[in-house]
Motif scaffolding. Structure first.
Motif, PDB file in Angstrom:
ATOM      1  N   ILE A  83      56.649  93.237 -12.392  1.00 15.66           N
ATOM      2  CA  ILE A  83      57.431  92.683 -13.495  1.00 15.66           C
ATOM      3  C   ILE A  83      57.535  93.692 -14.635  1.00 15.66           C
ATOM      4  O   ILE A  83      58.585  93.818 -15.281  1.00 15.66           O
ATOM      5  CB  ILE A  83      56.822  91.349 -13.977  1.00 15.66           C
ATOM      6  N   ARG A  84      56.483  94.454 -14.864  1.00 18.00           N
ATOM      7  CA  ARG A  84      56.523  95.483 -15.909  1.00 18.00           C
ATOM      8  C   ARG A  84      57.600  96.517 -15.592  1.00 18.00           C
ATOM      9  O   ARG A  84      58.385  96.911 -16.461  1.00 18.00           O
ATOM     10  CB  ARG A  84      55.156  96.154 -16.034  1.00 18.00           C
ATOM     11  N   ARG A  85      57.674  96.946 -14.336  1.00 18.54           N
ATOM     12  CA  ARG A  85      58.689  97.923 -13.946  1.00 18.54           C
ATOM     13  C   ARG A  85      60.100  97.329 -14.028  1.00 18.54           C
ATOM     14  O   ARG A  85      61.043  97.993 -14.452  1.00 18.54           O
ATOM     15  CB  ARG A  85      58.412  98.443 -12.534  1.00 18.54           C
ATOM     16  N   TYR A 117      60.554  85.296  -7.786  1.00 16.22           N
ATOM     17  CA  TYR A 117      59.539  84.249  -7.757  1.00 16.22           C
ATOM     18  C   TYR A 117      58.890  84.078  -9.123  1.00 16.22           C
ATOM     19  O   TYR A 117      58.815  85.014  -9.907  1.00 16.22           O
ATOM     20  CB  TYR A 117      58.416  84.599  -6.769  1.00 16.22           C
ATOM     21  N   TYR A 118      58.377  82.873  -9.367  1.00 13.28           N
ATOM     22  CA  TYR A 118      57.449  82.686 -10.475  1.00 13.28           C
ATOM     23  C   TYR A 118      56.119  83.281 -10.038  1.00 13.28           C
ATOM     24  O   TYR A 118      55.835  83.384  -8.851  1.00 13.28           O
ATOM     25  CB  TYR A 118      57.255  81.200 -10.789  1.00 13.28           C
ATOM     26  N   GLN A 141      61.390 101.967  -5.418  1.00 15.90           N
ATOM     27  CA  GLN A 141      60.492 100.851  -5.734  1.00 15.90           C
ATOM     28  C   GLN A 141      61.252  99.597  -6.145  1.00 15.90           C
ATOM     29  O   GLN A 141      60.760  98.496  -5.997  1.00 15.90           O
ATOM     30  CB  GLN A 141      59.534 101.283  -6.859  1.00 15.90           C
ATOM     31  N   GLY A 142      62.463  99.757  -6.648  1.00 15.17           N
ATOM     32  CA  GLY A 142      63.230  98.634  -7.174  1.00 15.17           C
ATOM     33  C   GLY A 142      63.555  97.567  -6.149  1.00 15.17           C
ATOM     34  O   GLY A 142      63.639  96.390  -6.483  1.00 15.17           O
ATOM     35  N   LYS A 143      63.737  97.961  -4.883  1.00  8.60           N
ATOM     36  CA  LYS A 143      64.047  96.967  -3.855  1.00  8.60           C
ATOM     37  C   LYS A 143      62.952  95.915  -3.774  1.00  8.60           C
ATOM     38  O   LYS A 143      63.210  94.710  -3.800  1.00  8.60           O
ATOM     39  CB  LYS A 143      64.211  97.638  -2.492  1.00  8.60           C
ATOM     40  N   ALA A 144      61.719  96.367  -3.692  1.00  8.34           N
ATOM     41  CA  ALA A 144      60.593  95.436  -3.596  1.00  8.34           C
ATOM     42  C   ALA A 144      60.386  94.691  -4.908  1.00  8.34           C
ATOM     43  O   ALA A 144      60.125  93.480  -4.910  1.00  8.34           O
ATOM     44  CB  ALA A 144      59.325  96.183  -3.210  1.00  8.34           C
ATOM     45  N   ASP A 145      60.503  95.408  -6.032  1.00 14.63           N
ATOM     46  CA  ASP A 145      60.272  94.778  -7.331  1.00 14.63           C
ATOM     47  C   ASP A 145      61.290  93.684  -7.620  1.00 14.63           C
ATOM     48  O   ASP A 145      60.940  92.636  -8.164  1.00 14.63           O
ATOM     49  CB  ASP A 145      60.318  95.827  -8.446  1.00 14.63           C
ATOM     50  N   LEU A 146      62.532  93.919  -7.269  1.00 18.02           N
ATOM     51  CA  LEU A 146      63.557  92.910  -7.527  1.00 18.02           C
ATOM     52  C   LEU A 146      63.371  91.692  -6.622  1.00 18.02           C
ATOM     53  O   LEU A 146      63.730  90.576  -7.008  1.00 18.02           O
ATOM     54  CB  LEU A 146      64.948  93.522  -7.375  1.00 18.02           C
ATOM     55  N   VAL A 179      52.028  84.435  -5.943  1.00 16.45           N
ATOM     56  CA  VAL A 179      50.614  84.631  -5.620  1.00 16.45           C
ATOM     57  C   VAL A 179      50.186  83.653  -4.525  1.00 16.45           C
ATOM     58  O   VAL A 179      49.544  84.048  -3.547  1.00 16.45           O
ATOM     59  CB  VAL A 179      49.742  84.472  -6.885  1.00 16.45           C
ATOM     60  N   ARG A 180      50.558  82.374  -4.667  1.00 22.01           N
ATOM     61  CA  ARG A 180      50.166  81.385  -3.658  1.00 22.01           C
ATOM     62  C   ARG A 180      50.732  81.706  -2.276  1.00 22.01           C
ATOM     63  O   ARG A 180      50.025  81.584  -1.270  1.00 22.01           O
ATOM     64  CB  ARG A 180      50.623  79.991  -4.087  1.00 22.01           C
ATOM     65  N   LEU A 181      51.998  82.097  -2.228  1.00 21.89           N
ATOM     66  CA  LEU A 181      52.616  82.414  -0.940  1.00 21.89           C
ATOM     67  C   LEU A 181      51.901  83.573  -0.256  1.00 21.89           C
ATOM     68  O   LEU A 181      51.568  83.504   0.931  1.00 21.89           O
ATOM     69  CB  LEU A 181      54.095  82.763  -1.143  1.00 21.89           C
TER      70      LEU A 181
END
Length: 139
Positions: free
Chosen positions: A109-111, A30-31, A20-25, A36-38
């Motif tokens: 972000i929590r992870r 991003y802010y 999961q870390g690949k996607a989370d990092l 969210v906007r993107l």
């Protein structure tokens, strides 16, 4: 001597980085507002393409009806009806995707915070180990 707690934390970090870390990092770069906007923009573009394809498919399926009634049809009312449905679908998907991507960002972000906490604890363990080693060497 092996430190079992250090090994556990290192294993947990390695498993997270490979999974999961690949996607989370990537999300962490991003802010929240930008992320969210993107992703909402990507969703709305996809919904627009899908809506156009659905309207085109509907018109192909009902082509015979449209050809028979093209003269008596109120084309402006038909176009306004399609636009009304387009706006409704766009707003609905916009709201749903905004909520989804806000939730996804917060969860990610929590992870990542947990991962960074584990890295900090590893760093502290290493500092404590090196301090003990230097004090032992001084004796």
């Amino acid at each position: 001597m092996l430190d079992k707690e250090k090994i556990r934390i290192m294993s947990r970090c390695a498993i997270y980085e490979k999974g999961q870390g690949k996607a989370d990092l990537q999300v962490n770069k991003y802010y929240q507002g930008d992320y969210v906007r993107l992703n909402v923009l990507k969703s709305l573009i996809g919904v627009s393409v899908a809506f156009v394809l659905c309207v085109g498919l509907y018109m192909v399926v009902r082509a015979e009806y449209f050809m028979e009634h093209i003269v008596s049809m109120d084309i402006m009312a038909f176009i306004m009806s399609i636009l009304k449905w387009y706006v409704i679908v766009l707003v609905a998907f916009g709201v749903i995707s905004t909520m989804f991507y806000m939730w996804k960002y917060a969860d990610s972000i929590r992870r990542v915070r947990g991962y960074y906490k584990d890295l900090k604890s590893l760093e502290k363990m290493e500092e404590n180990r090196s301090m003990r080693k230097t004090t032992e060497d001084e004796k």
